[in-house]
Write an enzyme that holds these catalytic residues in place. Sequence first.
Site, PDB file in Angstrom:
ATOM      1  CB  ALA A 233      35.112  28.262  46.451  1.00 39.23           C
TER       2      ALA A 233
ATOM      3  CG  ASP B 227      33.827  49.463  37.651  1.00 42.83           C
ATOM      4  OD1 ASP B 227      33.357  50.548  37.252  1.00 42.83           O
ATOM      5  OD2 ASP B 227      33.178  48.401  37.658  1.00 42.83           O
TER       6      ASP B 227
ATOM      7  CG  ASP C  81      36.236  43.683  47.327  1.00 44.29           C
ATOM      8  OD1 ASP C  81      37.467  43.807  47.199  1.00 44.29           O
ATOM      9  OD2 ASP C  81      35.484  43.409  46.385  1.00 44.29           O
TER      10      ASP C  81
ATOM     11  CG  ASP D  53      38.868  28.422  46.929  1.00 44.98           C
ATOM     12  OD1 ASP D  53      39.304  27.514  47.672  1.00 44.98           O
ATOM     13  OD2 ASP D  53      38.582  28.238  45.734  1.00 44.98           O
TER      14      ASP D  53
ATOM     15  CD  GLN E 155      45.554  46.119  42.101  1.00 45.95           C
ATOM     16  OE1 GLN E 155      46.723  45.793  41.912  1.00 45.95           O
ATOM     17  NE2 GLN E 155      44.610  45.936  41.180  1.00 45.95           N
TER      18      GLN E 155
ATOM     19  NE  ARG F  72      44.704  55.037  39.860  1.00 39.24           N
ATOM     20  CZ  ARG F  72      45.064  56.101  39.113  1.00 39.24           C
ATOM     21  NH1 ARG F  72      45.701  57.107  39.686  1.00 39.24           N
ATOM     22  NH2 ARG F  72      44.809  56.126  37.824  1.00 39.24           N
TER      23      ARG F  72
ATOM     24  CE1 TYR G 223      36.314  36.519  45.070  1.00 36.81           C
ATOM     25  CE2 TYR G 223      38.036  37.862  46.037  1.00 36.81           C
ATOM     26  CZ  TYR G 223      37.551  36.622  45.683  1.00 36.81           C
ATOM     27  OH  TYR G 223      38.301  35.508  45.916  1.00 36.81           O
ATOM     28  CB  SER G 224      30.628  40.590  47.655  1.00 40.05           C
ATOM     29  OG  SER G 224      29.570  40.093  48.446  1.00 40.05           O
TER      30      SER G 224
END
Length: 285
Positions: free
Chosen positions: A201, A67, A137, A166, A236, A72, A179-180
């Site tokens: 969190a 992914d 994201d 967090d 990143q 990229r 991530y979401s």
Amino acid sequence: MHSAGLVLHPRRDAKAAVDAVLDWAAERGIEILGIADEVARVDCSATAVQPAELGKRSDLVVSLGGDGTMLRAMRLADGQHAPVLGVNLGKLGFLAEVDVPDLPLALSAIDREEFTVEPRLAVDARFGGRVETAFNDVAVVRVPGDGSAVVAVLVNGEQFVSYAADAVVVATPTGSTAYSFSAGGPITSPAVEALLVTPAAPHSAYSRGVVLSVHDTVTLEVLPSSGRLAVEVDGQVAGYVGPGETIDLHARPNAARVVRLGMTTFYQRARRKLRLTDSAEIPLS
């Protein structure tokens, strides 16, 4: 088709996939382009170009990796006409369309124009005098030892909600399964044009995410009680922000396009690759 570009994973063995693309191109007189240091590493016959040239000169971009490689490749194709075909060399490969064994069939389908293209939304993050582009994201993340991410979300110039967490993740629909999703955000079809704001969190009174229109102007403001935060763009670290600083976010629909061959739907891929299960209260059919 006159030319196709290759984008390679920095470490994984891509020889079988590269050979399949080169064989296909040789039979049709298609020039294969590749980023100079990548094609030198795999010792292939592709024409070496600079990253900025690859998207501009290609009629098709082929991503060989996971992914991260696909993201990229989408950035390299941002604003260009070339769609991106994702070939999975890794484990999850959620964004990829095919695995290596299916690549020759996929290229043949592209020859016959038996494919569709799916537009993907990007989000531009402006902070520290520069702009960074994400297809998954943009997240502001606490730096260990520096305190929580205390962030206000401003919509069209007005404060809408604040989080102490967090991290605060602003995802595209493409990034809704990354991530979401891990932070509790909803799975969202890439056909939807929206930005998803999800706290990771959270330890604030309001702990739910929000969905915003791509036509809204969105700003993340780091509040005085926040620690220094890392700004992650597609996973990143792109820089850091501190109390009093802001990140302006601008959504761009149709920034890149990906190839779909109709083998699976978004919902089938999401159910299989994220291992979604039904409630134990629902009998198996």
